[in-house]
Design an enzyme around this catalytic site. Structure first.
Site, PDB file in Angstrom:
ATOM      1  N   LYS A  12     -82.150  26.433 118.916  1.00 25.14           N
ATOM      2  CA  LYS A  12     -82.729  27.580 118.223  1.00 25.14           C
ATOM      3  C   LYS A  12     -82.459  27.500 116.713  1.00 25.14           C
ATOM      4  O   LYS A  12     -81.658  26.673 116.265  1.00 25.14           O
ATOM      5  CB  LYS A  12     -82.144  28.863 118.812  1.00 25.14           C
ATOM      6  N   PHE A  60     -85.254  43.944 123.657  1.00 24.64           N
ATOM      7  CA  PHE A  60     -84.954  42.963 122.606  1.00 24.64           C
ATOM      8  C   PHE A  60     -86.066  41.939 122.397  1.00 24.64           C
ATOM      9  O   PHE A  60     -85.951  41.056 121.543  1.00 24.64           O
ATOM     10  CB  PHE A  60     -83.635  42.239 122.907  1.00 24.64           C
ATOM     11  N   ARG A  88     -77.633  23.460 132.274  1.00 29.39           N
ATOM     12  CA  ARG A  88     -77.238  24.869 132.161  1.00 29.39           C
ATOM     13  C   ARG A  88     -75.713  25.005 132.113  1.00 29.39           C
ATOM     14  O   ARG A  88     -75.180  25.821 131.361  1.00 29.39           O
ATOM     15  CB  ARG A  88     -77.795  25.675 133.331  1.00 29.39           C
ATOM     16  N   ASN A 115     -77.067  32.434 120.090  1.00 30.40           N
ATOM     17  CA  ASN A 115     -76.421  31.537 121.060  1.00 30.40           C
ATOM     18  C   ASN A 115     -76.941  30.100 120.996  1.00 30.40           C
ATOM     19  O   ASN A 115     -76.764  29.329 121.917  1.00 30.40           O
ATOM     20  CB  ASN A 115     -76.482  32.113 122.473  1.00 30.40           C
ATOM     21  N   HIS A 118     -81.469  26.998 124.097  1.00 27.00           N
ATOM     22  CA  HIS A 118     -82.149  27.448 125.316  1.00 27.00           C
ATOM     23  C   HIS A 118     -82.225  26.269 126.266  1.00 27.00           C
ATOM     24  O   HIS A 118     -82.469  25.136 125.841  1.00 27.00           O
ATOM     25  CB  HIS A 118     -83.574  27.918 125.006  1.00 27.00           C
TER      26      HIS A 118
END
Length: 152
Positions: A12, A60, A88, A115, A118
């Site tokens: 991100k 959000f 993950r 965070n 993704h």
């Protein structure tokens, strides 16, 4: 390789801005996964709305789309045995506060809204996400010379 699968991983804007791209790629390579596609992209609003369509009713959602448009994203496709599940685990929990040290989020993140990464949550999601972010001709199929040293 039998039982090989693909996953979509996106670094991100916060991960790109914090110069964590190389560290993240390094972790996936060292694990033994094979990078088959990668690009730096300024994601469009339409692409992001489609990518996060499952979250469209969440409060959000608009902020997430705006944030993901705030800077470049590194979109990648990784291939390997159980790469979705293992990827993950390598990422850590969505909320960095719940992530263990040694995971990407556990080592590099503090807040859930930043965070840095993704990862597809299922093989089905991975197929959908890969199709959204990449054209078929952008996926490079090759045999890694390390493959025989990673898999039996």
């Amino acid at each position: 390789m039998a039982n090989s699968e693909r996953t979509f991983i996106a670094i991100k804007p916060d991960g790109v801005q914090r110069s964590l791209v190389g560290e993240i790629i390094k972790r996936f390579e060292q694990k033994g996964f094979r990078l088959i596609a990668m690009k730096l992209i300024q994601a469009s609003e339409d692409l992001l709305k489609e990518h996060y369509i499952d979250l469209k009713d969440r409060p959000f959602f608009a902020g997430l789309v705006k944030y993901m448009q705030s800077g470049p994203v590194v979109a990648m496709v990784w291939e390997g045995l159980n790469v979705v599940k293992t990827g993950r685990v390598m990422l850590g929990e969505t909320n960095p506060a719940d992530s263990k040290p040694g995971t990407i989020r556990g080592d590099f993140c503090i807040q859930v809204g930043r965070n840095i990464i993704h990862g597809s949550d299922s093989v089905e999601s991975a197929e959908k996400e890969i199709g959204l972010w990449f054209q078929p001709e952008e996926l490079v199929d090759y045999k890694s010379c390390a493959q025989n040293w990673i898999y039996e």
